[in-house]
Every structure is written in C-alpha cells, then in structure tokens.
Motif scaffolding. Structure first.
Motif, mmCIF file in Angstrom:
data_model
loop_
_atom_site.group_PDB
_atom_site.id
_atom_site.type_symbol
_atom_site.label_atom_id
_atom_site.label_comp_id
_atom_site.label_asym_id
_atom_site.label_seq_id
_atom_site.Cartn_x
_atom_site.Cartn_y
_atom_site.Cartn_z
ATOM 1 N N ARG A 1 0.835 -1.211 0.000
ATOM 2 C CA ARG A 1 0.000 0.000 0.000
ATOM 3 C C ARG A 1 0.865 1.254 0.000
ATOM 4 N NH1 ARG A 1 -4.698 0.076 4.340
ATOM 5 N NH2 ARG A 1 -5.231 -1.717 3.032
ATOM 6 N N TRP A 2 1.957 1.227 0.762
ATOM 7 C CA TRP A 2 2.844 2.392 0.821
ATOM 8 C C TRP A 2 3.505 2.631 -0.531
ATOM 9 C CZ3 TRP A 2 8.214 2.787 0.264
ATOM 10 C CH2 TRP A 2 8.748 4.050 0.584
ATOM 11 N N LEU A 3 3.957 1.552 -1.166
ATOM 12 C CA LEU A 3 4.588 1.691 -2.481
ATOM 13 C C LEU A 3 3.600 2.208 -3.517
ATOM 14 C CD1 LEU A 3 6.776 -1.544 -2.614
ATOM 15 C CD2 LEU A 3 7.568 0.805 -2.357
ATOM 16 N N HIS A 4 2.355 1.719 -3.473
ATOM 17 C CA HIS A 4 1.341 2.196 -4.410
ATOM 18 C C HIS A 4 1.039 3.675 -4.181
ATOM 19 C CE1 HIS A 4 -0.545 -1.872 -5.772
ATOM 20 N NE2 HIS A 4 0.769 -1.866 -5.848
ATOM 21 N N LYS A 5 1.005 4.104 -2.921
ATOM 22 C CA LYS A 5 0.784 5.526 -2.640
ATOM 23 C C LYS A 5 1.945 6.363 -3.163
ATOM 24 C CE LYS A 5 -2.262 5.286 1.403
ATOM 25 N NZ LYS A 5 -2.418 5.636 2.832
ATOM 26 N N LEU A 6 3.163 5.842 -2.999
ATOM 27 C CA LEU A 6 4.335 6.558 -3.496
ATOM 28 C C LEU A 6 4.284 6.680 -5.019
ATOM 29 C CD1 LEU A 6 7.093 7.828 -2.873
ATOM 30 C CD2 LEU A 6 8.107 5.547 -3.080
ATOM 31 N N ILE A 7 3.875 5.601 -5.679
ATOM 32 C CA ILE A 7 3.751 5.630 -7.142
ATOM 33 C C ILE A 7 2.670 6.624 -7.564
ATOM 34 C CG2 ILE A 7 3.069 4.272 -9.156
ATOM 35 C CD1 ILE A 7 4.363 1.848 -7.797
ATOM 36 N N ASN A 8 1.517 6.589 -6.891
ATOM 37 C CA ASN A 8 0.425 7.522 -7.225
ATOM 38 C C ASN A 8 0.834 8.968 -6.986
ATOM 39 O OD1 ASN A 8 -1.382 5.495 -8.005
ATOM 40 N ND2 ASN A 8 -2.121 5.198 -5.920
ATOM 41 N N ALA B 1 1.024 8.652 -17.660
ATOM 42 C CA ALA B 1 1.354 8.454 -16.251
ATOM 43 C C ALA B 1 0.531 7.334 -15.637
ATOM 44 C CB ALA B 1 1.127 9.761 -15.483
ATOM 45 N N ARG B 2 -0.743 7.266 -15.999
ATOM 46 C CA ARG B 2 -1.586 6.203 -15.462
ATOM 47 C C ARG B 2 -1.140 4.830 -15.962
ATOM 48 N NH1 ARG B 2 -7.607 8.996 -16.121
ATOM 49 N NH2 ARG B 2 -7.402 10.450 -14.346
ATOM 50 N N THR B 3 -0.742 4.761 -17.224
ATOM 51 C CA THR B 3 -0.254 3.494 -17.761
ATOM 52 C C THR B 3 1.003 3.046 -17.031
ATOM 53 O OG1 THR B 3 -1.151 4.023 -19.937
ATOM 54 C CG2 THR B 3 0.529 2.319 -19.840
ATOM 55 N N LEU B 4 1.935 3.986 -16.835
ATOM 56 C CA LEU B 4 3.171 3.660 -16.138
ATOM 57 C C LEU B 4 2.895 3.278 -14.695
ATOM 58 C CD1 LEU B 4 6.228 3.526 -16.343
ATOM 59 C CD2 LEU B 4 6.327 5.941 -15.716
ATOM 60 N N ALA B 5 1.957 3.984 -14.057
ATOM 61 C CA ALA B 5 1.618 3.663 -12.668
ATOM 62 C C ALA B 5 1.022 2.276 -12.550
ATOM 63 C CB ALA B 5 0.635 4.703 -12.116
ATOM 64 N N SER B 6 0.153 1.917 -13.483
ATOM 65 C CA SER B 6 -0.461 0.590 -13.455
ATOM 66 C C SER B 6 0.586 -0.506 -13.577
ATOM 67 C CB SER B 6 -1.484 0.470 -14.594
ATOM 68 O OG SER B 6 -2.028 -0.830 -14.649
ATOM 69 N N VAL B 7 1.551 -0.306 -14.470
ATOM 70 C CA VAL B 7 2.606 -1.312 -14.657
ATOM 71 C C VAL B 7 3.478 -1.404 -13.415
ATOM 72 C CG1 VAL B 7 4.662 -1.873 -15.988
ATOM 73 C CG2 VAL B 7 2.611 -1.078 -17.151
ATOM 74 N N LEU B 8 3.888 -0.248 -12.865
ATOM 75 C CA LEU B 8 4.742 -0.257 -11.677
ATOM 76 C C LEU B 8 4.034 -0.875 -10.482
ATOM 77 C CD1 LEU B 8 6.467 3.237 -11.941
ATOM 78 C CD2 LEU B 8 7.442 0.996 -12.433
ATOM 79 N N GLN B 9 2.747 -0.612 -10.332
ATOM 80 C CA GLN B 9 2.002 -1.198 -9.229
ATOM 81 C C GLN B 9 1.920 -2.713 -9.367
ATOM 82 O OE1 GLN B 9 -1.720 0.903 -9.216
ATOM 83 N NE2 GLN B 9 -0.903 2.679 -8.133
ATOM 84 N N SER B 10 1.752 -3.196 -10.581
ATOM 85 C CA SER B 10 1.718 -4.653 -10.795
ATOM 86 C C SER B 10 3.066 -5.285 -10.455
ATOM 87 C CB SER B 10 1.348 -4.955 -12.254
ATOM 88 O OG SER B 10 0.063 -4.448 -12.563
ATOM 89 N N VAL B 11 4.146 -4.613 -10.853
ATOM 90 C CA VAL B 11 5.479 -5.151 -10.579
ATOM 91 C C VAL B 11 5.761 -5.169 -9.084
ATOM 92 C CG1 VAL B 11 7.946 -4.738 -10.897
ATOM 93 C CG2 VAL B 11 6.394 -4.500 -12.818
#
Length: 305
Positions: free
Chosen positions: A63-70, A95-105
């Motif tokens: 959750r923390w990493l996803h918040k950092l990405i967002n 940005a949303r596309t990149l965020a989605s990929v980073l969150q999955s990783v």
C-alpha cells in the motif's frame, strides 16, 4: 514401557520454556503456569502468528509503495499549467499506464518475497531455491521471447511511443486505437471492432497518429477539361468557410491549403487539399471537408469524373 501420553508430556516438558522468556511460549507459560500448554501454543500458534504478521507487513508495504507511485504520477500530471489540454490528457494517460505497470510489478515482488518468508517458516527454502535456480537456467532459454516482450514494453512506456487512447499502426495490417498497454502485450481495437493482441517484442515500428498534430488529406477528382484554377479557388473558399465554422474552429490548427494537381490519369485529375488538425480530428475534418467540396462542385456544375 512408557504410556504414549506420558511420552508426549515428557517431550513437552523437556522442551518447555522459562516463564521469563520473551516469547509466545514464555508468555503462555507465565499466564497459564503450564509448560505443556506453553509449548503447544508455541508449536501451533507461533507459525500462524508469523504468517499473519508477514502478510500484514506485505500489505502495508504494498500500500505504501502504491501511494508513493500515485504521488509521483500526480506530480507528473500536475506539470506546467500552460501546457495545452491535449498534452495534459496525453501526459495523464501515459502516467496512469506507467503507474499501473509499476504497481503490478511491486505487488508481484512484495507478495513473492512474503511467500518465500512464509515457506521458510515451515520448510527450509534453500534446497528449493537451488532447484529453482537450476530450472530457471533451463527455462531461461525458452523464456527469451518473454524477456524481449517485457523489455520492449518498458521502453515503449518510458519513451512514450504510444499510450492508451492513441491510434497507431504497427504493421502487418494491424492498426486501431490502443485500449491497454502491458509489459508483455498491447491491445489494439481496430475500426471494424477486431481486438488485436500484439506482443511488444514483435512490434518493430510504430506509426502514431495521435501525437502532436495530424493532417487531414482530401483528394478531389475532376474530369479533364475543367478550369483547374477555378476549381482550386472553389476548394479554397470551402476551406475558409470551414475554418470559420464554430463547430470546427477548435479542431483546425490552420487554414486549409490547396496543394494543386496531385495525379493525372486517363479518367481525370486529382486535386489535393490538406489541413492541419488536432490529434484524432483529421478523420471527422476530412469527412466534413469532402462533403462540403462535393456539394459545392455539384452546385457549380463541375464534372467530378
């Protein structure tokens, strides 16, 4: 001969912990004043508590990493306020596309590490990791295409070659609107509704029709013998009228230009008209301009061949 119950009791007593020990066993022993209960709690509840703690930490870290990405994505999308609306929308989609990929990783990495830690509680993962490494080397030769697809996907996203909502042509008669960009594949919706799923590693070139600006190209056919200068003037007039039309003012980035005779055949002449438009507006602009020109030429009695 010892009774089985006595043997178990003796075993628990032999492995019992001290009341002052800073552990689950010591805590239960201190509360219940029973060494057997303390040892049983340590054996049964100890692993369960460890699993729960590991999962809770993994969820919090994820959750923390996803918040950092967002948060990083929000900084990208809230860039220069003077940027045009088209560039802002494109930046948001990218940005949303990149965020989605980073969150999955990050989710895969965090929960993968948590799974290894949980396995370590019950079994030693060292032999498993050794076996996985050997199998991984064997599978690596067969997974080269997968690695190629993932690396290509990363470069496509980082370099902003295309994004969700773009109209692209990737060759092999595959073109349409990008609906999803992943690390391995890109999903493209064609005009006829066909969903093309293309591996990123197989995309050798990309024709993006949505970046920066576009151009509507209209070829007008007329018969031999017409006054070309007069026809060109009529086309220029229709272009100027369309430029002044409020319905198309925002779609056009300049006045329509008459480039003149493009081709000559035995059937007639082709006169080309072009106009610079905003991204993705070239098709409705071309259709409207073609309709206006056809109506005007018919009204003038000019044979369109």
């Amino acid at each position: 001969m010892l009774h089985p119950v006595s043997s178990v009791s003796a075993l628990l007593s032999a492995n019992s912990c001290d009341k002052d020990e800073a552990s689950l066993c010591g805590f239960v022993h201190k509360v219940t004043n029973n060494a057997n209960w303390a040892q049983a709690a340590d054996v049964i509840l100890g692993p369960i508590i460890q699993v729960v703690v590991i999962l809770a930490i993994a969820i919090l870290v994820r959750r923390w990493l996803h918040k950092l990405i967002n948060r990083t994505v929000n900084r990208i999308t809230n860039g220069d306020p003077a940027t045009t609306a088209e560039l802002i929308n494109r930046r948001i989609l990218r940005a949303r596309t990149l965020a989605s990929v980073l969150q999955s990783v990050t989710s895969a990495l965090v929960f993968g590490l948590a799974a290894l830690m949980i396995l370590q509680i019950f079994w030693s993962v060292a032999p498993l990791l050794a076996s996985v490494s050997v199998v991984g080397v064997a599978l690596g030769f067969g997974a080269q295409s997968l690695v190629k697809d993932v690396l290509a996907g990363l470069f496509m996203i980082v370099e902003d070659q295309y994004g969700v909502g773009d109209v692209i042509d990737v060759g092999n008669d595959v073109d349409g609107t990008v609906e999803a960009v992943g690390l391995r594949v890109t999903r493209i919706r064609a005009v006829d509704g066909t969903m093309w799923i293309v591996r990123n590693g197989e995309i050798l070139r990309v024709g993006n029709k949505s970046q920066g600006w576009a151009r509507a190209v209209v070829d007008v056919g007329v018969a031999h013998g017409v006054d070309v200068s007069h026809v060109e003037e009529l086309l220029r007039q229709e272009g100027e009228k369309m430029r002044q039309d409020p319905a198309f003012t925002n779609a056009l980035l300049g006045d329509p230009e008459v480039w003149g005779v493009e081709t000559m055949t035995k059937d007639g002449l082709t006169i080309r008209v072009v106009v610079k438009t905003r991204p993705l507006k070239q098709w409705p602009v071309a259709r409207e301009l073609r309709r206006r020109i056809t109506t005007r030429l018919e009204a003038e009695g000019i044979d369109q061949g």
